[in-house]
Design an enzyme around this catalytic site. Structure first.
Site, PDB file in Angstrom:
ATOM      1  N   ASP A  40      28.820  50.253  30.755  1.00  0.00           N
ATOM      2  CA  ASP A  40      30.022  49.429  30.823  1.00  0.00           C
ATOM      3  C   ASP A  40      29.685  47.942  30.958  1.00  0.00           C
ATOM      4  OD1 ASP A  40      31.683  51.542  30.494  1.00  0.00           O
ATOM      5  OD2 ASP A  40      32.263  51.737  32.602  1.00  0.00           O
ATOM      6  N   GLY A  41      28.585  47.630  31.650  1.00  0.00           N
ATOM      7  CA  GLY A  41      28.193  46.235  31.791  1.00  0.00           C
ATOM      8  C   GLY A  41      27.880  45.594  30.450  1.00  0.00           C
ATOM      9  N   ARG A  53      29.800  42.419  28.651  1.00  0.00           N
ATOM     10  CA  ARG A  53      29.108  41.250  28.078  1.00  0.00           C
ATOM     11  C   ARG A  53      29.504  41.056  26.620  1.00  0.00           C
ATOM     12  NH1 ARG A  53      24.881  43.137  31.380  1.00  0.00           N
ATOM     13  NH2 ARG A  53      23.998  44.406  29.718  1.00  0.00           N
ATOM     14  N   ASN A 105      38.390  43.914  33.331  1.00  0.00           N
ATOM     15  CA  ASN A 105      38.527  44.874  34.422  1.00  0.00           C
ATOM     16  C   ASN A 105      39.291  44.307  35.611  1.00  0.00           C
ATOM     17  OD1 ASN A 105      37.345  47.105  33.302  1.00  0.00           O
ATOM     18  ND2 ASN A 105      35.372  46.870  34.318  1.00  0.00           N
ATOM     19  N   GLU A 106      38.721  43.293  36.246  1.00  0.00           N
ATOM     20  CA  GLU A 106      39.331  42.780  37.464  1.00  0.00           C
ATOM     21  C   GLU A 106      38.843  41.380  37.810  1.00  0.00           C
ATOM     22  OE1 GLU A 106      35.593  43.870  38.026  1.00  0.00           O
ATOM     23  OE2 GLU A 106      36.843  45.666  38.197  1.00  0.00           O
ATOM     24  N   ARG A 112      31.034  37.587  57.792  1.00  0.00           N
ATOM     25  CA  ARG A 112      32.345  37.077  58.188  1.00  0.00           C
ATOM     26  C   ARG A 112      33.413  37.497  57.193  1.00  0.00           C
ATOM     27  NH1 ARG A 112      32.205  30.826  59.535  1.00  0.00           N
ATOM     28  NH2 ARG A 112      34.170  31.454  60.495  1.00  0.00           N
ATOM     29  N   THR A 164      39.572  52.127  37.132  1.00  0.00           N
ATOM     30  CA  THR A 164      38.497  53.092  37.362  1.00  0.00           C
ATOM     31  C   THR A 164      37.178  52.396  37.684  1.00  0.00           C
ATOM     32  OG1 THR A 164      38.179  53.169  34.958  1.00  0.00           O
ATOM     33  CG2 THR A 164      39.486  54.920  35.943  1.00  0.00           C
ATOM     34  N   ALA A 165      37.229  51.102  37.962  1.00  0.00           N
ATOM     35  CA  ALA A 165      36.028  50.345  38.285  1.00  0.00           C
ATOM     36  C   ALA A 165      36.052  49.942  39.769  1.00  0.00           C
ATOM     37  CB  ALA A 165      35.924  49.125  37.358  1.00  0.00           C
ATOM     38  N   TYR A 166      36.039  48.644  40.041  1.00  0.00           N
ATOM     39  CA  TYR A 166      35.981  48.165  41.423  1.00  0.00           C
ATOM     40  C   TYR A 166      37.218  48.595  42.211  1.00  0.00           C
ATOM     41  CZ  TYR A 166      34.328  44.850  45.004  1.00  0.00           C
ATOM     42  OH  TYR A 166      33.837  44.271  46.141  1.00  0.00           O
TER      43      TYR A 166
END
Length: 331
Positions: A76-77, A81, A150-151, A161, A191-193
């Site tokens: 997917d990466g 790209r 995706n996001e 912190r 379906t990713a992050y």
């Protein structure tokens, strides 16, 4: 004129480079013109000595407007790209998964030869996936403008912190809390992050946007599914001096000092993905996550329905309880 197919591979992996050589050779033997980026072609020459077939070089021999399709060999990466590369064009991408889950990919490495055959025969359809437009503001100045398939994720910059944020939908505040971050995703990114952060899985055909808090220190910090025309926003509050960072598709980042505001809206420029089959998303979900489905019998078709051999269970109607008003005697 022969069709030109752009081959995009994760050249840092030997299996991807081997797949690239195989793909170029099969495309060339089928009468199509394989196209590579200059760096990818040089990398293959360093490893193999020569290319498996004659190729044209993107940006030198051919432009994106002449490309018929992009074949992406990787996970997917690699597809994300590649989406950056073709975003300003109408080139669709067809992914062959060489990674792990590979939700954006259409086929697996074992199916590579068949996939190339489908490309040669034009046996694929193209679907458009929603993307998001991302703007960053600070003191009424726009300090960043990007996009994501995706996001877009607002995260804490310091792992020790939390950041204090207020989340907003359509110019109305929803809640404020300390957290590790907030994911603002498309259905493709669900379906990713967003999934990892506990958000819902949304079918790609659904027009919606998602907002998913990450490890929020709050009683009400639930995932939200909002209208596709909504404006989602996250402000990094200046109650503390904790900085945030914006990540888009895990690839493009921007520092977020206290007081920063990130606005996300639906983009008018989608990413086009090629599909060689009309596999339902539910089936893709089961296959990619290896979900257990033992015992499933499936729906009963009309021609399979059998006459009842035993009386059907009786459905009882329960009378509602009488509610006694104040001062009224019980019946």
């Amino acid at each position: 004129m022969s069709r030109k197919i752009l081959v995009l591979a994760h050249t840092g992996r030997k299996d991807a480079m081997a797949a690239s050589q195989e793909t170029c050779a099969q495309l060339h033997s089928s009468g199509l013109v394989p196209v590579l980026r200059r760096a990818d072609a040089e990398h293959c020459r360093q490893v193999y000595g020569e290319l498996a077939a004659p190729v044209e070089i993107l940006g030198e021999d051919v432009g994106l407007d002449e490309i018929d399709l992009g074949m992406v060999l990787g996970g997917d990466g690699t597809i994300l790209r590649s989406a950056e590369l073709v975003r300003e064009s109408d080139v669709p991408l067809l992914g062959v998964n060489l990674g792990h889950v590979g939700f954006l990919a259409e086929s697996e490495r074992a199916d590579l030869a068949q996939t190339v055959h489908w490309v040669v025969q034009r046996e694929y359809t193209v679907e458009e996936r929603m993307t998001i437009d991302v703007q960053v503001w600070l003191d009424k100045r726009k300090i960043g403008h990007t996009w994501a398939l995706n996001e877009a994720t607002v995260e804490k910059a310091d792992r020790q912190r939390m950041i204090e944020v207020v989340v907003e939908v359509d110019a109305r505040p929803i809640s404020t809390f300390g957290c590790d971050g907030v994911v603002m995703a498309t259905p493709t990114g669900s379906t990713a992050y967003g999934f990892s952060a506990g958000g819902p899985v949304v079918w790609p055909e659904v027009s919606a946007l998602l907002m998913v808090p990450i490890s929020a220190h709050a009683l009400f910090a639930k995932p939200l599914v909002v209208a596709p025309d909504s404006i989602m926003a996250v402000e990094v509050l200046n109650r503390t001096d904790a900085n945030g960072v914006l990540w888009c598709d895990g690839r493009r980042s921007l520092e977020l000092p206290p007081g920063s505001r990130v606005e996300v809206t639906r983009s008018d420029k989608p990413v086009r993905l090629a599909r060689t089959s009309r596999t339902p998303f539910s089936e893709r979900l089961v296959r990619k996550f290896e979900l257990p489905t033992q015992g499933w019998r499936g729906p009963v078709r009309a021609d399979e329905e059998q006459p009842a051999t035993a009386p059907l269970p009786t459905v009882r109607t329960v009378e509602p309880h009488h509610i006694v008003a104040e001062g009224e005697a019980r019946p």
